[in-house]
Design a protein around this motif. Structure first.
Motif, PDB file in Angstrom:
ATOM      1  N   GLY A 195     -89.434   3.619  87.379  1.00 40.19           N
ATOM      2  CA  GLY A 195     -89.260   4.825  88.183  1.00 40.19           C
ATOM      3  C   GLY A 195     -87.947   5.509  87.886  1.00 40.19           C
ATOM      4  O   GLY A 195     -87.881   6.743  87.753  1.00 40.19           O
TER       5      GLY A 195
ATOM      6  N   THR B 260     -95.365   2.283  93.094  1.00 41.05           N
ATOM      7  CA  THR B 260     -95.167   1.529  94.335  1.00 41.05           C
ATOM      8  C   THR B 260     -96.426   0.765  94.711  1.00 41.05           C
ATOM      9  O   THR B 260     -96.375  -0.426  95.053  1.00 41.05           O
ATOM     10  N   ASP B 261     -97.580   1.438  94.642  1.00 39.80           N
ATOM     11  CA  ASP B 261     -98.849   0.803  95.026  1.00 39.80           C
ATOM     12  C   ASP B 261     -99.182  -0.416  94.170  1.00 39.80           C
ATOM     13  O   ASP B 261     -99.767  -1.380  94.662  1.00 39.80           O
TER      14      ASP B 261
ATOM     15  N   ARG C 178     -94.538   7.975  91.257  1.00 40.71           N
ATOM     16  CA  ARG C 178     -93.796   7.019  92.095  1.00 40.71           C
ATOM     17  C   ARG C 178     -94.742   6.275  93.040  1.00 40.71           C
ATOM     18  O   ARG C 178     -94.611   5.074  93.246  1.00 40.71           O
ATOM     19  N   GLY C 179     -95.706   7.005  93.619  1.00 42.53           N
ATOM     20  CA  GLY C 179     -96.684   6.367  94.493  1.00 42.53           C
ATOM     21  C   GLY C 179     -97.525   5.346  93.750  1.00 42.53           C
ATOM     22  O   GLY C 179     -97.787   4.245  94.255  1.00 42.53           O
TER      23      GLY C 179
ATOM     24  N   ARG D 222     -96.932  -2.176  92.138  1.00 44.70           N
ATOM     25  CA  ARG D 222     -95.736  -2.906  91.700  1.00 44.70           C
ATOM     26  C   ARG D 222     -95.988  -4.408  91.554  1.00 44.70           C
ATOM     27  O   ARG D 222     -95.688  -5.003  90.517  1.00 44.70           O
TER      28      ARG D 222
ATOM     29  N   GLU E 293     -89.270  -0.691  89.547  1.00 44.47           N
ATOM     30  CA  GLU E 293     -88.219   0.207  90.041  1.00 44.47           C
ATOM     31  C   GLU E 293     -87.470   0.831  88.863  1.00 44.47           C
ATOM     32  O   GLU E 293     -87.162   2.026  88.862  1.00 44.47           O
TER      33      GLU E 293
END
Length: 184
Positions: free
Chosen positions: A46, A90-91, A86-87, A93, A43
């Motif tokens: 990001g 997230t995928d 960002r994707g 993380r 996070e």
């Protein structure tokens, strides 16, 4: 419990959790910030990338493989816009935060701004240091020297083997050899 980075004590290999700290650091090149959050490293990546110009190049350094992949520096073939980055974060993380077989570099194509998430569970930020420091302060991180525990461990967890395969299957990469300073 699976973890990326640990410290050794009488109780064995335990997860090392930093106390939400950051520091400014001079290098032989440009100055940088070293950020050591207790949680939410991806996070934070990001958030840091949100003040960097897009598009972004991604360099994934595989330091050790449990799946037969060749170690090396893997550069993503097609730069990513912010939403796609960002994707990606997230995928992956859980894999990025929970396993120590890799480093991840995110660089703006401006050649100035980059963030590096390494297998010591810290983030190195180059570029607009004041903008990065403001993000750390908003997260209530304290400016204090970041130190790695000695001795420490890098953990390669079997539960993430499918993620190692997936990161190579879902993106196209250009491989080059690891450099001497890349090794854990």
């Amino acid at each position: 419990m699976a973890h990326k980075f640990g410290s050794l004590s009488d109780q064995g290999n335990r997860p090392h959790i930093y106390p939400d700290i950051w520091q400014r650091e001079k290098t032989t090149g440009p100055s940088r910030l070293v950020l050591a959050p207790s949680t939410g490293q991806v996070e934070l990546l990001g958030d840091l990338s949100s003040v960097m110009p897009e598009p972004f190049g991604i360099l994934y350094l595989l330091l050790a493989s449990r799946c037969g992949h060749q170690t090396g520096r893997y550069q993503i073939k097609v730069p990513m816009e912010r939403d796609r980055l960002r994707g990606f974060l997230t995928d992956f993380r859980d894999y990025l935060e929970g396993d120590g077989r890799h480093h991840l570099w995110i660089a703006s194509l401006d050649g100035i701004s980059q963030v590096i998430y390494d297998n010591h569970n810290v983030i190195y930020a180059y570029g607009d240091l004041e903008a990065f420091a403001e993000i750390a302060r908003r997260r209530k991180m304290i400016e204090q020297q970041v130190r790695f525990p000695v001795p420490h461990t890098h953990c390669y967890n079997a539960i993430f083997d499918s993620e190692e395969d997936r990161i190579f299957n879902e993106y196209e990469w250009i491989r080059s050899p690891l450099q001497p300073n890349d090794e854990p």
